[in-house]
Design a protein around this motif. Structure first.
Motif, short mmCIF file in Angstrom:
data_model
loop_
_atom_site.label_atom_id
_atom_site.label_comp_id
_atom_site.label_asym_id
_atom_site.label_seq_id
_atom_site.Cartn_x
_atom_site.Cartn_y
_atom_site.Cartn_z
N VAL A 77 0.84 -1.19 0.00
CA VAL A 77 0.00 0.00 0.00
C VAL A 77 0.88 1.25 0.00
O VAL A 77 0.55 2.27 -0.63
CB VAL A 77 -0.95 -0.01 1.22
CG1 VAL A 77 -1.72 1.31 1.30
CG2 VAL A 77 -1.92 -1.19 1.14
N ARG B 21 -3.81 5.18 -2.46
CA ARG B 21 -3.98 4.72 -1.08
C ARG B 21 -5.40 5.00 -0.59
O ARG B 21 -6.00 4.18 0.10
CB ARG B 21 -2.96 5.40 -0.17
CG ARG B 21 -1.53 4.88 -0.37
CD ARG B 21 -0.63 5.29 0.78
NE ARG B 21 -0.44 6.73 0.84
CZ ARG B 21 0.51 7.39 0.19
NH1 ARG B 21 1.35 6.73 -0.59
NH2 ARG B 21 0.63 8.70 0.32
N VAL C 277 -8.05 2.37 -1.66
CA VAL C 277 -8.02 1.00 -1.14
C VAL C 277 -9.24 0.70 -0.28
O VAL C 277 -9.84 -0.38 -0.39
CB VAL C 277 -6.71 0.76 -0.37
CG1 VAL C 277 -6.75 -0.60 0.34
CG2 VAL C 277 -5.51 0.83 -1.31
N ALA D 122 -4.70 -6.03 3.52
CA ALA D 122 -4.43 -4.60 3.48
C ALA D 122 -4.14 -4.05 4.88
O ALA D 122 -3.21 -3.26 5.07
CB ALA D 122 -5.61 -3.86 2.85
N ARG E 268 -0.75 -4.68 2.27
CA ARG E 268 -0.58 -5.02 0.86
C ARG E 268 -1.95 -5.10 0.17
O ARG E 268 -2.95 -5.52 0.78
CB ARG E 268 0.15 -6.36 0.68
CG ARG E 268 1.50 -6.38 1.39
CD ARG E 268 2.29 -7.63 1.06
NE ARG E 268 2.90 -7.56 -0.27
CZ ARG E 268 4.10 -7.02 -0.51
NH1 ARG E 268 4.79 -6.46 0.47
NH2 ARG E 268 4.60 -7.00 -1.72
N VAL E 269 -1.98 -4.71 -1.10
CA VAL E 269 -3.19 -4.81 -1.91
C VAL E 269 -3.20 -6.17 -2.57
O VAL E 269 -2.40 -6.45 -3.47
CB VAL E 269 -3.23 -3.71 -2.99
CG1 VAL E 269 -4.46 -3.87 -3.88
CG2 VAL E 269 -3.22 -2.33 -2.34
#
Length: 414
Positions: free
Chosen positions: A363, A371, A374, A388, A393-394
């Motif tokens: 991210v 950001r 998300v 996330a 993390r995406v």
């Protein structure tokens, strides 16, 4: 039908040399080699790859073409010599080699081994190097696979596409479905890792047909399975058939149902997804060469129409095998054009590729607007909330994988 056109770009130097900035970090990064073999016995109606039948390569006078199956390895070795000169002493040992096409195994196994030996001689191979060749199930034998394994190949990727005869007929795939099992058995017997490639969404393919293909692939017990949605590319025979109304255009909802079925069947059989279209039995069975593409690593593409990327410079070779051979014979680079990626392009590609893999995209690598996006993507069920929040993390959900392009658009939108 002609293969798809190459992109535009700035002229590439005749010498093939790269700017010093592209080579600056070469020694500390992974290097892959892709070798394109542009020959096929027949051209499948859906294919727009840079491939040619031997009939298409023959000149009007019927003379032997300037490049063909018998001497292709020599041309590939000539470009490898150029690559060695351009990359210089700073080039690291090669981590991965992938021979694709076309049908690479139309070449003699000893020629495929000779090309690999050329890579080893000029660059060296990393101790754990992954070396893959694609293959048509009808174009390999126990003897040819044994020769490949003895010569240093570690992996074979078999073009299965479907287990259903009428689907194979629509795709104009000519292999005997029973030969897939024979090829898998022969490859495994000589210690090669095995991947099988499938295609879904073919006109006339039912959900039951697709399930049959998935179950047949699982029954082969390969290490790795790829499943790609059929794309009707402009200029192909299939595209013309769709335009004339002879076959139906694949439908998005149908392909989505088939993707979900693939993930269900493969997950239940012990395969984990690690990239939107790829599943493996273990982390060791993942295709490291393709993972290098998705992580923005460096690779040199050998062969007509092959693309390369080193240090933010991307280039592509002339398409026709005769033109490719002629340039190398004259001592010139076969590169037709190139581009130096801008910071904006590199960022967009990082987001595009990073979101496709199971590890996802940090991210923190996203710009402010990305950001902020998300949270909405989590709420829409497209991004894994736990990944996330806990790992920063995406990571795409299954629904997110189906709508990966939408996710990327929202992450890079200003």
């Amino acid at each position: 039908m002609p293969p798809s056109a190459l992109p535009d770009g700035e002229p590439a130097p005749v010498s093939g040399e790269l700017p010093g900035s592209a080579l600056a970090g070469l020694a500390s990064t992974r290097l892959g080699i892709y070798v394109h073999v542009p020959f096929c016995r027949v051209r499948c109606g859906y294919c727009d790859f840079n491939t040619y039948t031997l009939t298409e390569l023959a000149t009007r006078g019927g003379t032997v073409p300037s490049i063909g199956i018998e001497n292709y390895a020599d041309a590939a070795l000539a470009e490898l010599e150029l690559a060695r000169t351009v990359l210089g002493e700073g080039a690291p040992p090669v981590s991965t080699v992938f021979v694709g096409g076309g049908t690479p195994t139309m070449l003699r196994s000893r020629d495929l081994v000779r090309v690999l030996s050329g890579i080893r001689t000029r660059f060296g191979l990393a101790p754990d190097a992954e070396v893959t060749t694609e293959a048509n199930p009808d174009s390999v034998t126990p003897e040819s696979l044994a020769e490949l394994a003895a010569g240093g190949y570690t992996r074979v990727s078999l073009g299965m596409q479907s287990a259903v005869p009428h689907v194979l007929a629509t795709l104009e795939r000519t292999h005997d479905p029973d030969n897939v099992a024979r090829a898998v058995e022969a490859a495994r017997a000589v210690g090669l890792q095995v991947s099988v490639d499938l295609i879904y969404g073919t006109p006339g393919e039912s959900l039951d047909d697709w399930r049959r293909s998935l179950e047949a692939a699982v029954a082969l017990e390969p290490d790795h399975i790829s499943a790609y949605a059929l794309v009707v590319e402009e200029g192909t025979k299939l595209w013309a058939q769709v335009r004339r109304g002879q076959v139906a255009m694949p439908e998005d909802d149908d392909e989505a149902d088939k993707y979900e079925l693939a993930d269900e069947v493969l997950s239940r059989a012990g395969f984990d997804w690690y990239e939107v279209s790829n599943w493996a039995r273990s982390e060791q069975a993942r295709c490291r060469h393709n993972l290098a593409y998705w992580s923005g690593a460096n690779w040199w593409g050998i062969g007509p129409g092959a693309h390369s990327h080193v240090g933010g410079v991307r280039w592509w070779n002339v398409k026709h095998p005769a033109a490719y051979a002629a340039r190398l014979a004259s001592g010139a680079s076969p590169a037709q054009a190139r581009e130096t990626l801008t910071a904006e392009q590199r960022y967009d590609e990082t987001v595009l590729l990073g979101t496709r893999i199971i590890e996802g995209l940090p991210v923190g690598d996203l710009r402010g607007s990305g950001r902020k996006a998300v949270a909405g993507l989590i709420a829409d069920g497209l991004v894994d909330g736990a990944a996330a929040v806990d790992a920063g993390r995406v990571v795409l959900t299954r629904r997110g994988r189906l709508l990966a392009d939408t996710v990327v658009h929202r992450l890079i939108a200003q």
